[in-house]
Enzyme design. Structure first.
Site, mmCIF file in Angstrom:
data_model
loop_
_atom_site.group_PDB
_atom_site.id
_atom_site.type_symbol
_atom_site.label_atom_id
_atom_site.label_comp_id
_atom_site.label_asym_id
_atom_site.label_seq_id
_atom_site.Cartn_x
_atom_site.Cartn_y
_atom_site.Cartn_z
ATOM 1 N N CYS A 169 -38.152 -85.655 -17.003
ATOM 2 C CA CYS A 169 -38.090 -84.460 -16.158
ATOM 3 C C CYS A 169 -38.068 -83.228 -17.049
ATOM 4 C CB CYS A 169 -36.828 -84.475 -15.301
ATOM 5 S SG CYS A 169 -36.551 -85.982 -14.368
ATOM 6 N N CYS A 177 -41.138 -81.213 -18.360
ATOM 7 C CA CYS A 177 -41.766 -80.163 -17.548
ATOM 8 C C CYS A 177 -40.783 -79.065 -17.181
ATOM 9 C CB CYS A 177 -42.345 -80.741 -16.259
ATOM 10 S SG CYS A 177 -43.713 -81.880 -16.531
ATOM 11 N N HIS A 178 -39.531 -79.475 -16.906
ATOM 12 C CA HIS A 178 -38.532 -78.514 -16.426
ATOM 13 C C HIS A 178 -37.527 -78.233 -17.527
ATOM 14 C CE1 HIS A 178 -40.081 -79.354 -12.395
ATOM 15 N NE2 HIS A 178 -39.918 -80.637 -12.643
ATOM 16 N N CYS A 207 -41.845 -86.319 -7.718
ATOM 17 C CA CYS A 207 -42.047 -86.029 -9.132
ATOM 18 C C CYS A 207 -42.193 -87.332 -9.913
ATOM 19 C CB CYS A 207 -40.863 -85.232 -9.670
ATOM 20 S SG CYS A 207 -41.339 -83.625 -10.316
ATOM 21 N N CYS A 253 -24.069 -84.652 17.861
ATOM 22 C CA CYS A 253 -23.480 -83.980 16.698
ATOM 23 C C CYS A 253 -22.769 -82.710 17.171
ATOM 24 C CB CYS A 253 -24.556 -83.574 15.684
ATOM 25 S SG CYS A 253 -25.729 -84.856 15.235
ATOM 26 N N CYS A 305 -19.078 -82.652 18.695
ATOM 27 C CA CYS A 305 -17.954 -82.622 17.765
ATOM 28 C C CYS A 305 -18.000 -81.383 16.871
ATOM 29 C CB CYS A 305 -17.948 -83.876 16.882
ATOM 30 S SG CYS A 305 -17.173 -85.290 17.692
ATOM 31 N N HIS A 306 -19.135 -81.165 16.211
ATOM 32 C CA HIS A 306 -19.154 -80.212 15.096
ATOM 33 C C HIS A 306 -19.394 -78.765 15.518
ATOM 34 C CE1 HIS A 306 -18.672 -83.441 12.243
ATOM 35 N NE2 HIS A 306 -19.600 -84.121 12.900
ATOM 36 N N ARG A 365 -24.165 -89.550 4.889
ATOM 37 C CA ARG A 365 -23.158 -88.960 5.760
ATOM 38 C C ARG A 365 -23.645 -88.909 7.202
ATOM 39 N NH1 ARG A 365 -19.997 -88.672 8.323
ATOM 40 N NH2 ARG A 365 -18.115 -87.410 8.559
ATOM 41 N N CYS A 382 -22.105 -90.769 10.757
ATOM 42 C CA CYS A 382 -21.861 -90.179 12.070
ATOM 43 C C CYS A 382 -22.561 -90.989 13.152
ATOM 44 C CB CYS A 382 -22.339 -88.730 12.107
ATOM 45 S SG CYS A 382 -21.017 -87.548 11.764
#
Lengths: 256, 151, 149, 106
Positions: free
Chosen positions: A73, A76-77, A109, A172, A175-176, A213, A217
């Site tokens: 990586c 290039c970076h 990539c 979702c 609750c959130h 994550r 849920c």
């Protein structure tokens, strides 16, 4: 139709900027603010934050040649060049027509430039590279791209977010959005802003992605989780990042 | 070359400590007392000199930060030789034993432990003169609501 | 809202084999805002119902509600306390609120405990199953009915 | 690949008490949990952590399964003379990791 999407996009940008300009009036909270002091300290101290183990691994992987191209990586970076990248993903890569998230971008990539096999979802290598890249955006405001082509994907994410799912027939948003800050059993429901990913979740005792994550849920709702490569996750991530626009990245976050 | 997902690490996260099988050995206050007796023998344990820092309420018992500090000059003549930590409800009562000496300068150690349930934690310091000092703390472990475990 | 007066509603239930032997009710009659008839032939048992309510992976109730179950710490604050439920509602009213609260309020966050239709992306493990069995619903109703204050 | 994160000062004054913190990647599998197949996952823990200063042991910790995954340890040491601080983790299944950091005292 296309004009309508662009207009909608501009409107949401304006609203978000306005909310930020209000400063104290911005009611958005990072999950960090809902944690106890001990866990906040664990995240803040780089010599105690277990996520930093993976940042270190990621840094080593970043400099290691891979694939038929035998390129790393870092070839290039240059050092520090990933600053701000995690703050704007998911995005549509050059010459592509659909959005990918940061893990998807890393794997693009690998396959296109390094000519290597993609890294498996939630594998230690992929998460470590992601942690190393995301770490370089720590402290930066989440800045989703203004690319109008993203609007329909974001709208799809918003629709999934509000859609009732699973045997428990919850969304979702229930609750959130509607009940954030209240206690689900003993646990404060966070507002679900993806400020810390990849996170070291104590329940997992490991680093994990936003996808993992989201799958948690869905499993909690007793809904069928989407496959790891499903576009639904990217759509949800786009929506969530837009919702958290301007909030500061904390990667690697620590969460209960 | 892609590295395969770390299956073990992944599975480690997939179940909670709170799903320990009932058949497994489980420490009890009595088992903890017995484990302490093994360390202390016939010695007397006095409360004091030891400070045990744990969050009183933890969001997840998998990773609970803990610091033990003992008042001691940490000189060759008068120092803390060991710090032992015990719990009363994990499968085993012993958590760790740290061996120290004058080279440490101060008797302060920190680590992170697992707690299967809300319970009492006891720290015991053993001094170079053979005395035992202790402190205890009660920790409440919040039950996880949304867990990954699929059954 | 459900209008007053008898109203027969068919709740199409894919009944698991276990209850088929006990003769499950696949026709549930809603009258007004209540289901007057028990879902199961076996009468509900309040002690079993209390255990179901307290169990975070069976009844799930205390994730959102609090209730007079002092040994269970960390009860939820998303929904009203269960205390006094038996004074506020009749047995039939409690039954409908557990079976499918959406019949009274389409926006309710209360999961439908005895419905298998109109749900999206139900996990394979739970496909075609209700959250509680008919007997468990009766047990919970029997327990809630005892909560007079 | 380094799977250890060590934090210790690079320099110290003679007699200064310095903090040494170390994190290591390790599952700390307790041996009490069933896996997805219902069988108990075999215990796999770090049993012992040892710290040396120029070869002399200055700290040791015996760990039980109750130590959290990816163990974190912090302790103190008196900076006596320049040299290396050696850290060593040993455990089940032949686990052995050794790392050294240099410290200049003066």
């Amino acid at each position: 139709m296309r004009t309508a999407w662009i207009a909608l996009g501009l409107a949401s940008v304006f609203v978000a900027t306005f909310a930020l300009a209000q400063g104290a009036a911005d009611k958005r909270r990072s999950g960090y603010q809902d944690m106890g002091e001990a866990l906040q300290k664990m995240q803040d101290d780089d010599t105690a934050n277990p996520g930093m183990l993976f940042v270190q691994l990621g840094e080593q992987l970043f400099g290691r040649p891979a694939g038929a191209a035998n390129k790393s990586c870092a070839d290039c970076h240059g050092a520090g060049s990933m600053k701000g990248v995690a703050a704007r993903y998911p995005a549509i890569p050059k010459d592509a027509d659909k959005p990918v998230d940061l893990e998807g971008r890393i794997n693009l990539c690998r396959t296109a430039n390094q000519r290597a096999e993609p890294l498996a979802p939630e594998s230690r290598d992929l998460l470590s590279l992601e942690a190393y890249v995301a770490f370089q955006s720590r402290g930066q405001p989440i800045a989703p791209p203004s690319d109008p082509r993203l609007a329909p994907f974001r709208a799809q994410g918003a629709e999934i977010y509000r859609r009732r799912q699973g045997q428990l027939n919850l969304s979702c948003a229930i609750c959130h959005d509607d009940n954030a800050g209240k206690k689900l059993a003993g646990v404060t429901i966070p507002q679900a802003h993806p400020t810390g990913y990849p996170i070291y979740r104590l329940e997992w005792q490991a680093l994990g992605s936003l996808k993992r994550r989201l799958r948690n849920c869905l499993i909690g709702l007793r809904a069928e989780a989407y496959a790891y490569d499903a576009p639904e996750y990217v759509a949800l991530e786009l929506y969530l990042m837009d919702r958290a626009k301007g909030m500061l990245l904390e990667a690697p976050g620590v969460r209960p | 070359m892609p590295s395969p997902p770390d299956r073990r690490a992944f599975l480690a996260g997939a179940a909670l400590l709170t799903v320990l099988p009932l058949s497994a050995a489980r420490a009890t206050p009595d088992a903890m007392a017995a484990a302490i007796k093994e360390v202390v023998g016939e010695g007397t344990i006095r409360e004091g000199k030891v400070k045990l820092d744990l969050p009183p309420l933890v969001e997840n018992g998998n990773v609970v930060p803990l610091t033990v500090s003992v008042e001691s000059p940490m000189t060759p003549a008068d120092h803390v030789k060991a710090i032992h930590v015990f719990n009363e409800k994990n499968p085993q009562p012993h958590v760790f034993s740290a061996r120290l000496g004058p080279r440490n300068g101060k008797a302060v150690i920190a680590t992170r432990i697992k707690l299967a349930d809300s319970q009492k934690i006891v720290a015991i310091a053993e001094t170079s003169s053979g005395a035992f000092w202790s402190a205890s703390a009660d920790v409440i472990v919040t039950l996880a609501a949304c867990i990954e475990d699929v059954t | 809202m459900v209008r007053a007066g008898p109203l027969a509603v068919l709740l199409a239930l894919a009944a698991p084999a276990a209850w088929a032997q006990q003769g499950p009710r696949d026709v549930v009659v809603v009258e007004g805002d209540a289901i007057p008839e028990p879902l199961a032939t076996r009468p509900g048992d309040a002690a079993r119902g209390r255990a179901i309510v307290a169990n975070r992976s069976v009844g799930l109730c205390l994730l959102c509600h609090s209730g007079p179950i002092p040994e269970e710490r960390f009860q939820g604050t998303l929904a009203p306390s269960l205390a006094g439920a038996g004074a506020r509602w009749s047995v039939g009213q409690l039954r409908l609120r557990i079976v499918d609260g959406a019949r009274l309020n389409p926006d309710t966050i209360m999961p439908p405990y005895y419905r298998t239709t109109g749900l999206r992306r139900v996990a394979r493990t739970f496909e075609g199953k209700t959250i509680l069995t008919a007997e468990q619903v009766e047990d919970v109703v029997a327990y809630l009915a005892t909560l007079k204050e | 690949m380094t799977n250890v994160l060590i934090n210790a000062p690079k320099t110290a004054r003679p007699g200064e008490i310095v903090e040494i913190k170390a994190l290591i990647l390790h599952p700390m599998e307790t041996g009490f949990r069933p896996g997805t197949n219902g069988r108990i996952i075999p215990r796999n823990i770090i049993e012992r952590f040892t710290a040396t200063w120029n070869g002399a042991e200055i700290f040791r910790m015996e760990m039980s399964p109750a130590i959290a995954a990816n163990p974190f340890v912090s302790f103190f040491a008196v900076a006596t003379e320049s040299g290396t601080i050696g850290l060593r983790w040993t455990g089940d299944q032949g686990f052995l990791v050794e790392e050294q950091v240099a410290i200049a005292v003066g």
